[in-house]
Design a protein around this motif. Structure first.
Motif, PDB file in Angstrom:
ATOM      1  N   THR A   1      79.669  80.965 147.645  1.00 24.21           N
ATOM      2  CA  THR A   1      79.521  82.412 147.789  1.00 24.21           C
ATOM      3  C   THR A   1      80.020  83.141 146.548  1.00 24.21           C
ATOM      4  O   THR A   1      79.368  84.066 146.043  1.00 24.21           O
ATOM      5  CB  THR A   1      80.275  82.907 149.036  1.00 24.21           C
ATOM      6  OG1 THR A   1      79.705  82.305 150.206  1.00 24.21           O
ATOM      7  CG2 THR A   1      80.194  84.417 149.157  1.00 24.21           C
TER       8      THR A   1
ATOM      9  N   LYS B   1      67.843  89.655 145.879  1.00 19.64           N
ATOM     10  CA  LYS B   1      67.467  89.556 147.285  1.00 19.64           C
ATOM     11  C   LYS B   1      67.968  88.278 147.937  1.00 19.64           C
ATOM     12  O   LYS B   1      68.123  88.197 149.158  1.00 19.64           O
ATOM     13  CB  LYS B   1      65.940  89.626 147.428  1.00 19.64           C
ATOM     14  CG  LYS B   1      65.321  90.955 147.000  1.00 19.64           C
ATOM     15  CD  LYS B   1      65.683  92.071 147.948  1.00 19.64           C
ATOM     16  CE  LYS B   1      64.945  93.351 147.579  1.00 19.64           C
ATOM     17  NZ  LYS B   1      65.288  94.469 148.501  1.00 19.64           N
ATOM     18  N   GLY B   2      68.210  87.262 147.139  1.00 19.85           N
ATOM     19  CA  GLY B   2      68.635  85.982 147.701  1.00 19.85           C
ATOM     20  C   GLY B   2      70.078  85.933 148.128  1.00 19.85           C
ATOM     21  O   GLY B   2      70.504  84.986 148.796  1.00 19.85           O
ATOM     22  N   GLN B   3      70.864  86.944 147.767  1.00 18.60           N
ATOM     23  CA  GLN B   3      72.277  86.957 148.141  1.00 18.60           C
ATOM     24  C   GLN B   3      72.417  87.398 149.593  1.00 18.60           C
ATOM     25  O   GLN B   3      72.191  88.551 149.937  1.00 18.60           O
ATOM     26  CB  GLN B   3      73.076  87.885 147.230  1.00 18.60           C
ATOM     27  CG  GLN B   3      74.583  87.784 147.453  1.00 18.60           C
ATOM     28  CD  GLN B   3      75.363  88.730 146.563  1.00 18.60           C
ATOM     29  OE1 GLN B   3      74.851  89.768 146.154  1.00 18.60           O
ATOM     30  NE2 GLN B   3      76.605  88.378 146.254  1.00 18.60           N
ATOM     31  N   THR B   4      72.812  86.478 150.444  1.00 17.85           N
ATOM     32  CA  THR B   4      72.865  86.755 151.884  1.00 17.85           C
ATOM     33  C   THR B   4      74.206  87.313 152.345  1.00 17.85           C
ATOM     34  O   THR B   4      74.301  87.893 153.427  1.00 17.85           O
ATOM     35  CB  THR B   4      72.570  85.473 152.674  1.00 17.85           C
ATOM     36  OG1 THR B   4      73.543  84.471 152.327  1.00 17.85           O
ATOM     37  CG2 THR B   4      71.184  84.947 152.357  1.00 17.85           C
TER      38      THR B   4
ATOM     39  N   THR C   1      77.435  86.987 159.310  1.00 22.34           N
ATOM     40  CA  THR C   1      77.131  86.869 157.888  1.00 22.34           C
ATOM     41  C   THR C   1      76.805  85.421 157.541  1.00 22.34           C
ATOM     42  O   THR C   1      77.557  84.517 157.903  1.00 22.34           O
ATOM     43  CB  THR C   1      78.324  87.339 157.033  1.00 22.34           C
ATOM     44  OG1 THR C   1      78.595  88.702 157.332  1.00 22.34           O
ATOM     45  CG2 THR C   1      78.018  87.180 155.545  1.00 22.34           C
ATOM     46  N   ARG C   2      75.689  85.204 156.871  1.00 19.33           N
ATOM     47  CA  ARG C   2      75.355  83.849 156.404  1.00 19.33           C
ATOM     48  C   ARG C   2      75.752  83.720 154.957  1.00 19.33           C
ATOM     49  O   ARG C   2      75.233  84.409 154.084  1.00 19.33           O
ATOM     50  CB  ARG C   2      73.851  83.561 156.553  1.00 19.33           C
ATOM     51  CG  ARG C   2      73.509  82.108 156.209  1.00 19.33           C
ATOM     52  CD  ARG C   2      72.020  81.832 156.299  1.00 19.33           C
ATOM     53  NE  ARG C   2      71.281  82.332 155.161  1.00 19.33           N
ATOM     54  CZ  ARG C   2      71.226  81.721 153.973  1.00 19.33           C
ATOM     55  NH1 ARG C   2      71.912  80.600 153.744  1.00 19.33           N
ATOM     56  NH2 ARG C   2      70.505  82.233 152.988  1.00 19.33           N
TER      57      ARG C   2
ATOM     58  N   GLU D   1      76.147  81.950 151.265  1.00 21.82           N
ATOM     59  CA  GLU D   1      75.219  81.181 150.439  1.00 21.82           C
ATOM     60  C   GLU D   1      75.569  79.696 150.477  1.00 21.82           C
ATOM     61  O   GLU D   1      76.741  79.318 150.490  1.00 21.82           O
ATOM     62  CB  GLU D   1      75.249  81.677 148.988  1.00 21.82           C
ATOM     63  CG  GLU D   1      74.634  83.044 148.779  1.00 21.82           C
ATOM     64  CD  GLU D   1      75.512  84.174 149.250  1.00 21.82           C
ATOM     65  OE1 GLU D   1      74.980  85.249 149.606  1.00 21.82           O
ATOM     66  OE2 GLU D   1      76.746  84.001 149.273  1.00 21.82           O
TER      67      GLU D   1
ATOM     68  N   GLU E   1      71.810  77.026 146.967  1.00 21.35           N
ATOM     69  CA  GLU E   1      71.467  78.397 146.593  1.00 21.35           C
ATOM     70  C   GLU E   1      72.334  78.864 145.432  1.00 21.35           C
ATOM     71  O   GLU E   1      71.856  79.520 144.498  1.00 21.35           O
ATOM     72  CB  GLU E   1      71.636  79.327 147.797  1.00 21.35           C
ATOM     73  CG  GLU E   1      70.573  79.151 148.866  1.00 21.35           C
ATOM     74  CD  GLU E   1      70.880  79.911 150.131  1.00 21.35           C
ATOM     75  OE1 GLU E   1      69.930  80.264 150.854  1.00 21.35           O
ATOM     76  OE2 GLU E   1      72.077  80.169 150.405  1.00 21.35           O
TER      77      GLU E   1
END
Length: 307
Positions: A198, A264-267, A276-277, A279, A283
């Motif tokens: 993360t 956009k890929g940062q969850t 919350t998911r 990374e 990823e």
């Protein structure tokens, strides 16, 4: 008597190499050897038949003393550290369900133990692979299990590592802000011995923000990747790249797409009512390399703002 002049050591270059000194460990480092041998033994101790097949596949002579013949014990404890990686690789390869290469002489006697070498659909194999992947990641190993689950592959090669060092050097220019620090931290968090996917992803974004701000939003001290994407979207004609886009396409379209994929890929950027998911490791690794490319392009002036 002539004295050969010594080449002066560049302290900055040494610092840059040092900033990624926690890059993946090749081979089997001392701190990973025992856990990896325990993993092998736990899976093969009741499966001497397939342990022997693995030894034959690797052309290894089993030697556990004159009074005992145990391919499982030999593979787990009698191999060198270099051979140990080959053993793990062979275990993954030979147990792949689609290859049907493992031998099951008497399935009825196998109840009550972990069926790592089990048949297609057996969850024990996936559980064992998950344990292995976790071990390799936590240990900062240069290897990981490939996507097909058929063997090991290098997590990152030396060429990619040298490219990151080169990018860190290029990003030391004042106009790139703190891109070097953020990218170096992202690398350590993705590939170091105490991985934090993360944080690696977050630092990768910060590296791109630092490197691109002077080009995209030079007058906005609070610019983010999101706000810079908005500027590009509204005025793509104001930016150019070293390789012109084909006729009819925006010159900066590729750069914008890469930045958007990273953004956009940062969850885990924001919280919400849903859990919350965070990374994943993969990823984070992709984010770091994507960021390194973007930082290099901006730092080297390959992406420019037109007057």
């Amino acid at each position: 008597m002539f004295m050969r002049s010594r080449k002066r050591r560049d302290p900055q270059a040494a610092d840059l190499r040092g900033s990624i000194d926690e890059s993946p460990s090749e081979g089997v480092p001392d701190y990973m050897e025992i856990p990896l041998r325990q993993w092998v033994m736990a899976l093969l101790q009741d499966d001497e038949v397939n342990a022997q097949r693995i030894a034959l596949h690797l052309k290894l002579r089993v030697d556990t003393g004159p009074r005992e013949y145990s391919p499982a014990k030999f593979l787990a404890a009698g191999t060198t550290k270099e051979q140990l990686l080959d053993v793990v690789n062979a275990m993954l390869h030979l147990s792949t369900p689609s290859t049907s290469q493992m031998y099951y002489p008497n399935p009825g006697t196998r109840s009550g133990r972990r069926q790592y070498m089990g048949t297609h659909g057996n969850s024990d194999r996936e559980l064992a692979i998950a344990e292995l992947e976790d071990m390799l990641t936590l240990a900062g190993s240069a290897y990981r299990v490939n996507d097909a689950r058929t063997g090991l592959e290098l997590r990152v090669d030396a060429t990619a590592q040298r490219a990151v060092v080169s990018t860190l050097a290029a990003a030391r220019a004042p106009q790139s802000g703190s891109a070097t620090d953020h990218l170096a931290t992202a690398w350590k968090c993705a590939y170091g011995r105490d991985p934090d996917p993360t944080k690696a992803y977050s630092e990768a974004i910060k590296a791109v923000e630092s490197a691109s701000q002077s080009v995209i939003e030079p007058n906005n001290g609070k610019a983010t990747l999101g706000s810079m994407l908005g500027v590009i979207r509204n005025s793509p004609q104001r930016f150019s790249t070293a390789i012109p886009a084909p006729s009819g396409e925006n010159d900066v379209e590729l750069v914008s797409a890469m930045m958007q994929r990273l953004w956009k890929g940062q969850t885990a950027r924001h919280g919400s009512q849903n859990p919350t998911r965070f990374e994943s490791q993969r990823e984070a690794e992709m984010a770091v390399h994507l960021a390194a490319t973007l930082v290099q392009w901006f730092a080297a002036g390959l992406v420019q703002r037109t007057p």
